[in-house]
Design a protein around this motif. Structure first.
Motif, PDB file in Angstrom:
ATOM      1  N   SER A   1     -12.672  -3.533  11.607  1.00 52.53           N
ATOM      2  CA  SER A   1     -12.032  -2.653  10.604  1.00 52.53           C
ATOM      3  C   SER A   1     -10.390  -3.149  10.246  1.00 52.53           C
ATOM      4  O   SER A   1     -10.339  -3.207   8.952  1.00 52.53           O
ATOM      5  N   CYS A   2      -9.953  -3.694  10.782  1.00 59.63           N
ATOM      6  CA  CYS A   2      -8.653  -4.321  10.439  1.00 59.63           C
ATOM      7  C   CYS A   2      -8.743  -5.540   9.476  1.00 59.63           C
ATOM      8  O   CYS A   2      -8.170  -5.872   8.641  1.00 59.63           O
TER       9      CYS A   2
ATOM     10  N   LEU B   1      -5.269   4.827   5.983  1.00 56.81           N
ATOM     11  CA  LEU B   1      -6.244   3.986   6.747  1.00 56.81           C
ATOM     12  C   LEU B   1      -5.562   2.839   7.253  1.00 56.81           C
ATOM     13  O   LEU B   1      -5.628   2.488   8.314  1.00 56.81           O
TER      14      LEU B   1
ATOM     15  N   THR C   1       0.820  -1.118   0.152  1.00 60.52           N
ATOM     16  CA  THR C   1       0.074   0.238   0.016  1.00 60.52           C
ATOM     17  C   THR C   1       0.920   1.283  -0.143  1.00 60.52           C
ATOM     18  O   THR C   1       1.814   1.328   0.478  1.00 60.52           O
TER      19      THR C   1
ATOM     20  N   GLY D   1      -3.320   4.150  10.032  1.00 61.96           N
ATOM     21  CA  GLY D   1      -4.099   4.461  11.361  1.00 61.96           C
ATOM     22  C   GLY D   1      -4.468   3.467  11.969  1.00 61.96           C
ATOM     23  O   GLY D   1      -4.431   3.409  13.232  1.00 61.96           O
ATOM     24  N   LEU D   2      -4.933   2.464  11.440  1.00 63.67           N
ATOM     25  CA  LEU D   2      -5.371   1.351  12.122  1.00 63.67           C
ATOM     26  C   LEU D   2      -4.300   0.329  12.674  1.00 63.67           C
ATOM     27  O   LEU D   2      -4.338  -0.076  13.802  1.00 63.67           O
TER      28      LEU D   2
ATOM     29  N   MET E   1     -10.047  -3.990   6.260  1.00 65.97           N
ATOM     30  CA  MET E   1      -8.903  -3.357   5.339  1.00 65.97           C
ATOM     31  C   MET E   1      -7.983  -4.633   5.030  1.00 65.97           C
ATOM     32  O   MET E   1      -7.433  -4.336   3.847  1.00 65.97           O
TER      33      MET E   1
ATOM     34  N   PHE F   1      -5.267   7.175   0.185  1.00 66.86           N
ATOM     35  CA  PHE F   1      -5.964   7.147   1.248  1.00 66.86           C
ATOM     36  C   PHE F   1      -6.458   5.827   1.984  1.00 66.86           C
ATOM     37  O   PHE F   1      -6.378   5.784   3.166  1.00 66.86           O
ATOM     38  N   ASP F   2      -6.203   4.593   1.270  1.00 67.97           N
ATOM     39  CA  ASP F   2      -6.207   3.591   1.785  1.00 67.97           C
ATOM     40  C   ASP F   2      -4.908   3.099   2.498  1.00 67.97           C
ATOM     41  O   ASP F   2      -5.004   2.500   3.638  1.00 67.97           O
TER      42      ASP F   2
END
Length: 74
Positions: A62-63, A11, A2, A14-15, A66, A7-8
């Motif tokens: 969320s993890c 994310l 990534t 952040g996670l 993702m 944006f991803d």
């Protein structure tokens, strides 16, 4: 792989940051060293640890979402 500037990528970062800080909160030596400040720049680690421990179910979901996105869709 990534990209941090997408944006991803933000994310994912952040996670992972929230999950790492929540883990640091469980380790006594790291908790007293890294998470002792509640304000300022070091307070970001404390606040991320609080988010990770209080909202552990949404953060885990969320993890997983993702991870599915990064592995299969990207």
């Amino acid at each position: 792989m990534t990209n941090v500037y997408s944006f991803d990528g933000i994310l994912v970062f952040g996670l992972l940051f929230i999950c790492t800080c929540a883990y640091f909160k469980k380790v006594p030596r790291l908790n007293s060293w890294l998470l002792s400040e509640k304000k300022g720049v070091w307070g970001v680690f404390y606040k991320a640890a609080i988010i990770g421990t209080r909202l552990h179910v949404p953060v885990a979901i969320s993890c997983l979402a993702m991870a599915f996105y990064v592995i299969f869709l990207k």
